[in-house]
Write a protein that holds these residues in place. Structure first.
Motif, PDB file in Angstrom:
ATOM      1  N   ARG A  26     -12.682  -0.421   1.929  1.00 31.30           N
ATOM      2  CA  ARG A  26     -11.835   0.772   1.976  1.00 31.30           C
ATOM      3  C   ARG A  26     -11.846   1.492   0.633  1.00 31.30           C
ATOM      4  O   ARG A  26     -11.957   2.726   0.574  1.00 31.30           O
ATOM      5  CB  ARG A  26     -10.407   0.384   2.366  1.00 31.30           C
ATOM      6  CG  ARG A  26     -10.315  -0.138   3.798  1.00 31.30           C
ATOM      7  CD  ARG A  26      -8.899  -0.531   4.170  1.00 31.30           C
ATOM      8  NE  ARG A  26      -8.032   0.649   4.241  1.00 31.30           N
ATOM      9  CZ  ARG A  26      -6.742   0.595   4.591  1.00 31.30           C
ATOM     10  NH1 ARG A  26      -6.189  -0.559   4.896  1.00 31.30           N
ATOM     11  NH2 ARG A  26      -6.024   1.689   4.636  1.00 31.30           N
ATOM     12  N   ASN A  40     -15.235   3.258   0.040  1.00 35.17           N
ATOM     13  CA  ASN A  40     -15.371   4.445   0.884  1.00 35.17           C
ATOM     14  C   ASN A  40     -14.484   5.585   0.405  1.00 35.17           C
ATOM     15  O   ASN A  40     -14.904   6.748   0.387  1.00 35.17           O
ATOM     16  CB  ASN A  40     -15.061   4.088   2.344  1.00 35.17           C
ATOM     17  CG  ASN A  40     -16.284   3.562   3.079  1.00 35.17           C
ATOM     18  OD1 ASN A  40     -17.393   4.040   2.860  1.00 35.17           O
ATOM     19  ND2 ASN A  40     -16.088   2.579   3.956  1.00 35.17           N
ATOM     20  N   ARG A  41     -13.240   5.264   0.012  1.00 36.48           N
ATOM     21  CA  ARG A  41     -12.361   6.326  -0.497  1.00 36.48           C
ATOM     22  C   ARG A  41     -12.989   7.013  -1.714  1.00 36.48           C
ATOM     23  O   ARG A  41     -12.881   8.225  -1.887  1.00 36.48           O
ATOM     24  CB  ARG A  41     -11.010   5.733  -0.900  1.00 36.48           C
ATOM     25  CG  ARG A  41     -10.123   5.337   0.245  1.00 36.48           C
ATOM     26  CD  ARG A  41      -9.436   6.537   0.891  1.00 36.48           C
ATOM     27  NE  ARG A  41      -8.627   6.058   1.998  1.00 36.48           N
ATOM     28  CZ  ARG A  41      -7.302   5.908   1.931  1.00 36.48           C
ATOM     29  NH1 ARG A  41      -6.657   6.229   0.830  1.00 36.48           N
ATOM     30  NH2 ARG A  41      -6.638   5.449   2.988  1.00 36.48           N
ATOM     31  N   LEU A  70      -5.241   2.448  -3.184  1.00 42.54           N
ATOM     32  CA  LEU A  70      -6.010   3.580  -2.659  1.00 42.54           C
ATOM     33  C   LEU A  70      -5.435   4.909  -3.165  1.00 42.54           C
ATOM     34  O   LEU A  70      -6.179   5.851  -3.426  1.00 42.54           O
ATOM     35  CB  LEU A  70      -6.034   3.534  -1.127  1.00 42.54           C
ATOM     36  CG  LEU A  70      -6.702   2.283  -0.521  1.00 42.54           C
ATOM     37  CD1 LEU A  70      -6.592   2.286   0.996  1.00 42.54           C
ATOM     38  CD2 LEU A  70      -8.165   2.189  -0.949  1.00 42.54           C
ATOM     39  N   ASP A 115     -12.246   5.233   5.792  1.00 41.11           N
ATOM     40  CA  ASP A 115     -12.171   3.856   5.258  1.00 41.11           C
ATOM     41  C   ASP A 115     -13.170   2.881   5.890  1.00 41.11           C
ATOM     42  O   ASP A 115     -13.642   1.957   5.231  1.00 41.11           O
ATOM     43  CB  ASP A 115     -10.759   3.288   5.475  1.00 41.11           C
ATOM     44  CG  ASP A 115      -9.754   3.886   4.508  1.00 41.11           C
ATOM     45  OD1 ASP A 115     -10.132   4.790   3.735  1.00 41.11           O
ATOM     46  OD2 ASP A 115      -8.581   3.461   4.540  1.00 41.11           O
TER      47      ASP A 115
END
Lengths: 260, 352
Positions: B41, B44-45, B315, B51
């Motif tokens: 996640r 990807n962020r 995140l 995510d």
């Protein structure tokens, strides 16, 4: 392959009972042994859960005598899932989709059946009697597992009940039909295995391009049909060419052996 | 031409993984998926993906890659290992993990030995243009399914990309990291088959230290330590398995099952790692010691929710890098500001 049956009951607990598998799954256990009646209760609850879709339930995994219900712990909690399952257990029995009956051609000859003679010797039967005992009964699909698409089938006549081989084989070819502990398995792909290899089928049990990819489902029935080597070779060639259709016969809900 | 990443060196075991293939275990299809979904996640962020976009999971040592696209944006997460980016004259510049990097056509990058973990995730903006199978691009190597040709990467592979160029924006950086709680016990819920074991075996599991053996892989961590005695044999009728289950075969040595576990098995499971601690498991390297502590299901649920809040904070700490100038290796070279130039022939980085 791990054996399917525990030899003795060591717990007094009443069934069904709920077991936690961490905080992501609940197991509803109906008993401890490999048993058709228990398995039919597993498949009934599985059908009920699939129909009811309790919040947070991600998937279900039916096995011989228990149902694993996997859930998202950020969406629900074990106590809520347990209540939902208890309610489903207490309501009238869910209608299980009637299984299908597959006629599976098997060649029980030569290099396709390397353990057949040993099985005959151990059981005191002739080769023909072993084949006859395997092709006579209607086999019930208990579960799919071990590798993708592998069906566990039962039950074998008691005359064919055997423990596993003393030493597992590193490689069994795809399509291998093998017996042990009162059950039959068919290996969809080449894999290791410790069961007695008594034949081979040309049928494709797992096809990644098919939906669902597994040919069989729990609750289906299987009848093995002996074919000679030349017929087997023709069938296998047809499978390779993509022109060997295998279609099941539907089972009426009241037909003996169904789970409805 | 199709935008691609060219795999010059594959790393030790690099596979395409996403959140896994749920919903098909009833047919014997394992879930697979990233061992460290928090790293997935995060990575990807950093490159602006959803995510669960499929990315490259790296085990132990990462790949060396050449960009065959107009430009591509990547980010490494789950580790503090740096990414080496080739600048001018084949000199290598070290760029930290947990931030995005934009690479130009023909540029080379490499990730050496992971310094602090057994697994990490390399995400690519836009993702890999590979077919999803049963709703997932995760690789399940044992059956040759999913991912890139159903296997780990090998030298010479060409990974197709969805995007031919990266978006024009500032690079992103994570200020915070998931808490990996080194040295603390892995939390478990006892069962589902703890009643198949002696009381002494339960005590041993919760007090002894177990070493991660060299036979460990994505299917499970095989543990070495004091054996756990069964009450009445190690055979049960095969039943379902979750990731994190600790199964104990006849010899008594536990196997902590990871994402590539089979869907069913016939050995009793003495305990199950709680979901809050699952992202830690794949990080353990061979020879590391593990201890276990028991919690209740309700405690496990609370811990998971707290973990999710903490992950959201990580995140949310992903913001535009304050000074992104040094992220452009070519600019760095021209300005002579390189701090981490690495000689291409450095022997301890080329033994992959």
């Amino acid at each position: 392959m791990p054996p399917p049956a525990a030899s003795t009951d060591i717990l007094p607990d009443p069934f069904p009972r709920f077991l936690s598998s961490g905080d992501t799954a609940l197991i509803v256990e109906f008993g401890r042994s490999v048993d058709r009646t228990l398995n039919e209760r597993v498949l009934e609850l599985d059908a009920a859960v699939r129909a009811a879709q309790p919040p947070g339930v991600v998937e279900t995994i039916p096995t011989f005598r228990s149902l694993m219900v996997v859930y998202d712990p950020l969406v629900t909690r074990a106590a809520e899932v347990r209540s939902a399952l208890a309610a489903l257990l207490n309501t009238s029995r869910a209608a299980v989709v009637a299984g299908r009956r597959w006629r599976v051609p098997v060649c029980y000859e030569g290099d396709l059946a390397p353990d057949l003679e040993a099985v005959a010797k151990t059981t005191g039967l002739s080769l023909g009697e072993v084949v006859a005992l395997h092709t006579t009964p209607v086999h019930h699909v208990y579960m799919i597992g071990f590798v993708a698409g592998l069906p566990y089938l039962g039950d074998l006549p008691t005359a064919l009940a055997l423990p596993r081989r003393a030493s597992p084989r590193v490689r069994l070819p795809a399509g291998s039909v093998a017996i042990a502990m009162g059950l039959t398995v068919i290996y969809p792909v080449e894999s290791p295995g410790g069961w007695h290899l008594i034949g081979n089928t040309p049928v494709t049990l797992f096809d990644p391009g098919r939906m669902p990819p597994a040919l069989m489902a729990p609750g289906d029935q299987v009848v093995f049909e002996m074919v000679q080597r030349d017929v087997f070779d023709d069938m296998r060639a047809a499978v390779v060419d993509g022109c060997f259709p295998i279609a099941p016969e539907p089972l009426a809900p009241d037909q003996p052996g169904t789970t409805a | 031409m199709t935008p691609q990443l060219l795999v010059d060196q594959p790393g030790l075991h690099t596979t395409v993984q996403d959140f896994g293939r749920t919903g098909h275990q009833a047919f014997g299809v394992p879930v697979a998926g990233a061992l460290d979904p928090e790293a997935l996640r995060g990575a990807n962020r950093l490159v602006g993906n959803p995510d669960g976009t499929a990315a490259l999971e790296i085990l132990h040592a990462g790949p060396a890659i050449t960009v065959a696209a107009d430009s591509v944006r990547i980010a490494l997460a789950g580790t503090e290992t740096t990414i080496d980016v080739a600048g001018q004259n084949d000199a290598w510049v070290s760029v930290p993990a947990w931030q995005s990097i934009r690479l130009s056509h023909g540029q080379r990058v490499r990730i050496g030995r992971l310094v602090d973990t057994a697994c990490a995730v390399l995400a690519i903006e836009g993702g890999l243009d590979l077919p999803a199978w049963l709703g997932s691009r995760s690789t399940y190597v044992r059956a040759g399914m999913g991912g890139f040709r159903g296997r780990a990467l090998v030298a010479g592979d060409r990974l197709p990309l969805f995007r031919s160029s990266s978006t024009d924006r500032q690079e992103l950086r994570a200020a915070r990291r998931p808490d990996i709680a080194p040295g603390t016990p892995v939390r478990v819920v006892l069962g589902p088959q703890d009643d198949y074991f002696t009381a002494a075996a339960i005590d041993t599991l919760l007090s002894a230290a177990y070493k991660v053996s060299a036979q460990s892989d994505r299917m499970g961590l095989r543990l070495e330590g004091p054996p756990l005695a069964h009450l009445d044999g190690a055979d049960i009728a095969s039943d379902g398995i979750v990731t994190g289950a600790i199964q104990v075969p006849g010899a008594g040595l536990p196997i902590l099952l990871l994402n590539d576990h089979q869907t069913s098995g016939g050995y009793p499971k003495i305990a199950t790692v709680i979901s809050a601690d699952l992202p830690r498991l794949g990080r353990h390297r061979v020879g590391e010691m593990l201890r276990f502590a028991a919690v209740s299901v309700a405690e496990a649920e609370d811990l998971r929710r707290a973990r999710d809040v903490a992950l959201t904070e990580v995140l949310d700490s992903i913001t535009p890098a304050a000074n992104a100038g040094w992220l452009d290796p070519a600019a760095l070279h021209s300005e002579n500001l390189i701090s981490g130039v690495v000689d291409y022939s450095r022997p301890d980085d080329t033994d992959l």
